[in-house]
Motif scaffolding. Sequence first.
Motif, PDB file in Angstrom:
ATOM      1  N   ARG A  45      28.344  41.088  17.625  1.00  0.00           N
ATOM      2  CA  ARG A  45      28.672  39.734  17.164  1.00  0.00           C
ATOM      3  C   ARG A  45      30.135  39.642  16.737  1.00  0.00           C
ATOM      4  O   ARG A  45      30.785  38.617  16.932  1.00  0.00           O
ATOM      5  CB  ARG A  45      27.739  39.339  16.014  1.00  0.00           C
ATOM      6  N   LYS A 103      31.974  34.232  12.938  1.00  0.00           N
ATOM      7  CA  LYS A 103      32.040  34.532  11.503  1.00  0.00           C
ATOM      8  C   LYS A 103      33.523  34.610  11.159  1.00  0.00           C
ATOM      9  O   LYS A 103      34.127  35.672  11.166  1.00  0.00           O
ATOM     10  CB  LYS A 103      31.316  35.857  11.219  1.00  0.00           C
ATOM     11  N   SER A 150      25.237  29.964   3.612  1.00  0.00           N
ATOM     12  CA  SER A 150      25.613  30.789   4.770  1.00  0.00           C
ATOM     13  C   SER A 150      24.406  31.591   5.239  1.00  0.00           C
ATOM     14  O   SER A 150      24.469  32.796   5.425  1.00  0.00           O
ATOM     15  CB  SER A 150      26.827  31.653   4.464  1.00  0.00           C
ATOM     16  N   MET A 151      23.311  30.851   5.419  1.00  0.00           N
ATOM     17  CA  MET A 151      22.092  31.441   5.971  1.00  0.00           C
ATOM     18  C   MET A 151      21.556  30.529   7.070  1.00  0.00           C
ATOM     19  O   MET A 151      21.777  29.319   7.045  1.00  0.00           O
ATOM     20  CB  MET A 151      21.008  31.555   4.883  1.00  0.00           C
ATOM     21  N   ASN A 152      20.792  31.113   7.983  1.00  0.00           N
ATOM     22  CA  ASN A 152      20.008  30.315   8.921  1.00  0.00           C
ATOM     23  C   ASN A 152      18.782  29.803   8.163  1.00  0.00           C
ATOM     24  O   ASN A 152      18.480  30.296   7.075  1.00  0.00           O
ATOM     25  CB  ASN A 152      19.583  31.172  10.118  1.00  0.00           C
ATOM     26  N   GLY A 155      19.231  35.709   5.888  1.00  0.00           N
ATOM     27  CA  GLY A 155      20.565  36.297   5.986  1.00  0.00           C
ATOM     28  C   GLY A 155      20.551  37.694   5.385  1.00  0.00           C
ATOM     29  O   GLY A 155      19.607  38.050   4.664  1.00  0.00           O
ATOM     30  N   THR A 156      21.583  38.455   5.682  1.00  0.00           N
ATOM     31  CA  THR A 156      21.638  39.850   5.245  1.00  0.00           C
ATOM     32  C   THR A 156      21.566  39.996   3.718  1.00  0.00           C
ATOM     33  O   THR A 156      20.887  40.885   3.210  1.00  0.00           O
ATOM     34  CB  THR A 156      22.930  40.501   5.783  1.00  0.00           C
ATOM     35  N   ARG A 193      29.559  21.381   7.836  1.00  0.00           N
ATOM     36  CA  ARG A 193      30.084  22.755   7.852  1.00  0.00           C
ATOM     37  C   ARG A 193      31.043  22.933   9.028  1.00  0.00           C
ATOM     38  O   ARG A 193      32.169  23.369   8.867  1.00  0.00           O
ATOM     39  CB  ARG A 193      28.924  23.752   7.942  1.00  0.00           C
ATOM     40  N   GLY A 237      22.233  34.592  13.540  1.00  0.00           N
ATOM     41  CA  GLY A 237      21.931  35.590  12.513  1.00  0.00           C
ATOM     42  C   GLY A 237      21.054  36.733  13.016  1.00  0.00           C
ATOM     43  O   GLY A 237      20.130  36.512  13.806  1.00  0.00           O
ATOM     44  N   ILE A 238      21.336  37.906  12.532  1.00  0.00           N
ATOM     45  CA  ILE A 238      20.544  39.085  12.895  1.00  0.00           C
ATOM     46  C   ILE A 238      19.233  39.079  12.110  1.00  0.00           C
ATOM     47  O   ILE A 238      18.186  39.478  12.619  1.00  0.00           O
ATOM     48  CB  ILE A 238      21.383  40.356  12.679  1.00  0.00           C
ATOM     49  N   THR A 239      19.263  38.550  10.888  1.00  0.00           N
ATOM     50  CA  THR A 239      18.025  38.381  10.122  1.00  0.00           C
ATOM     51  C   THR A 239      17.157  37.331  10.821  1.00  0.00           C
ATOM     52  O   THR A 239      15.948  37.527  10.976  1.00  0.00           O
ATOM     53  CB  THR A 239      18.331  37.945   8.680  1.00  0.00           C
ATOM     54  N   GLU A 249      22.001  24.725   8.978  1.00  0.00           N
ATOM     55  CA  GLU A 249      21.952  25.965   8.204  1.00  0.00           C
ATOM     56  C   GLU A 249      21.877  25.622   6.724  1.00  0.00           C
ATOM     57  O   GLU A 249      22.075  24.480   6.324  1.00  0.00           O
ATOM     58  CB  GLU A 249      23.213  26.805   8.446  1.00  0.00           C
ATOM     59  N   TYR A 309      34.152  29.088   6.027  1.00  0.00           N
ATOM     60  CA  TYR A 309      33.709  29.253   4.636  1.00  0.00           C
ATOM     61  C   TYR A 309      34.635  28.503   3.707  1.00  0.00           C
ATOM     62  O   TYR A 309      34.187  27.866   2.750  1.00  0.00           O
ATOM     63  CB  TYR A 309      33.575  30.753   4.316  1.00  0.00           C
ATOM     64  N   LEU A 322      25.436  30.038  13.174  1.00  0.00           N
ATOM     65  CA  LEU A 322      25.667  31.470  13.332  1.00  0.00           C
ATOM     66  C   LEU A 322      24.391  32.113  13.887  1.00  0.00           C
ATOM     67  O   LEU A 322      23.299  31.791  13.425  1.00  0.00           O
ATOM     68  CB  LEU A 322      26.005  32.023  11.934  1.00  0.00           C
TER      69      LEU A 322
HETATM   70  C1  LIG Z   1      26.331  35.727   8.264  1.00  0.00           C
HETATM   71  C2  LIG Z   1      25.755  34.368   8.362  1.00  0.00           C
HETATM   72  C3  LIG Z   1      24.387  34.130   8.588  1.00  0.00           C
HETATM   73  C4  LIG Z   1      23.351  35.217   8.578  1.00  0.00           C
HETATM   74  O1  LIG Z   1      23.549  36.208   9.515  1.00  0.00           O
HETATM   75  P1  LIG Z   1      22.826  37.621   9.307  1.00  0.00           P
HETATM   76  O2  LIG Z   1      23.244  38.381  10.517  1.00  0.00           O
HETATM   77  O3  LIG Z   1      21.379  37.362   9.280  1.00  0.00           O
HETATM   78  O4  LIG Z   1      23.333  38.182   8.038  1.00  0.00           O
HETATM   79  C5  LIG Z   1      23.968  32.825   8.783  1.00  0.00           C
HETATM   80  N1  LIG Z   1      24.820  31.792   8.708  1.00  0.00           N
HETATM   81  C6  LIG Z   1      26.139  31.970   8.465  1.00  0.00           C
HETATM   82  C7  LIG Z   1      27.019  30.794   8.408  1.00  0.00           C
HETATM   83  C8  LIG Z   1      26.633  33.254   8.272  1.00  0.00           C
HETATM   84  O5  LIG Z   1      27.919  33.432   8.002  1.00  0.00           O
END
Ligand SMILES: *Cc1c(COP(=O)(O)O)cnc(C)c1O
Length: 355
Positions: free
Chosen positions: A94, A196, A235-237, A301-302, A186, A258-260, A232, A201, A256
């Motif tokens: 990513r 990212k 900063s999470m999905n 999110g992570t 956003r 997201g890996i989560t 979103e 942000y 984004l």
């Molecule tokens: C990092 C991020 C996420 C979550 O991504 P993960 O890989 O799950 O940590 C979601 N939305 C935004 C805007 C992010 O910056």
Amino acid sequence: MTDIQILPVDEIKKPVSDESNLVFGKEFTNRMFVMEYDTGKGWHSPRIQQYGPFSLDPAALVLHYAQEIFEGLKAFRRADGQIALFRPRDNFERFNLSARRMCMPELDVDFCLKALRELLKLEQDWVPHSEGTSLYIRPTMIATEPVLGVKPADSYLFYIILSPVAAYYKGGLSPVKIWVSDEYIRVASGGTGEAKTGGNYASSLYASTMAAEKGYDQVLWLDSVHRQYVEEVGSMNICFLYDGKIYTSPLTGSILNGITRRSILTLVKEFGYEVVEHALTIGEILDGAESGRLTEAFGTGTAAVVSPVGQFTYKGRDVKLGTGDAGELTMKLYNTLTGIQYGQCPDDHNWVETL
Ligand SMILES: *Cc1c(COP(=O)(O)O)cnc(C)c1O
């Protein structure tokens, strides 16, 4: 690429012993990984050195036009003492997508994984021991060329820093209060939402500050065109349990990847839920929470893994969701994913890599 040089460290700090007082992202370990890029030369001088300030020219492009990208992942200490990473290759892949979008040079993913492992081996005492704690990993790239012209830079710095973090939840998952932003967005359609990159942000701070002043935990972002479709949260999905199915916004370029998010979608399918990658409107969500069609909502999110939503406020309309505790599916997902990360649940997908 040449081997990674290990430079001497002048002063060795010991990790803090009181792991319950760690504040996210404030404390850093003794060492960092650094390498440089110059056009014509490529990436060079990879090294692990003392953590500390960089010297940057005041004209460095990153300071003016924000050519910057980053990643966020974690290392976990398991009961058997082993240190585990969760899907680290996905983070560096990513990172390269973000690099392409921001006209920055890509990295060799295998080399980055090797550099991260070497750094973690040297810093392994900094992976905290208490339940729910972890070592947060922040790979970053900045444009360093000193020129006040709007163009992709000719020189870059890539680095990885490490920060021990406390458990995100102390005493159970607590649902958050969400302020739905109807005025600010956003990112725009066609913008940099999928990367990212720092600018996304910076531009979110105004709305999140207003939300915090009003007593909310997070901002829910709507799409930039219709101001209707949920994208979103903070900063999470975000995922919704709606009509018994899992709804989440599709990857259309403004959210984004997201890996989560992708891990949660795999798990819910295995739990027998249908996944619908379709953006619900804010109206559907508020009405759904009132009628009972919407039973759970959570960010992914992570940092938090999953973060349950307990209330939405949109244009003065407050709608509560659930009973004040995290929903049943939200809890099951949190326990399963953290169980895989900390080695208490089987890792059937080979998501975990140990040091
Ligand atoms: C990092 C991020 C996420 C979550 O991504 P993960 O890989 O799950 O940590 C979601 N939305 C935004 C805007 C992010 O910056």
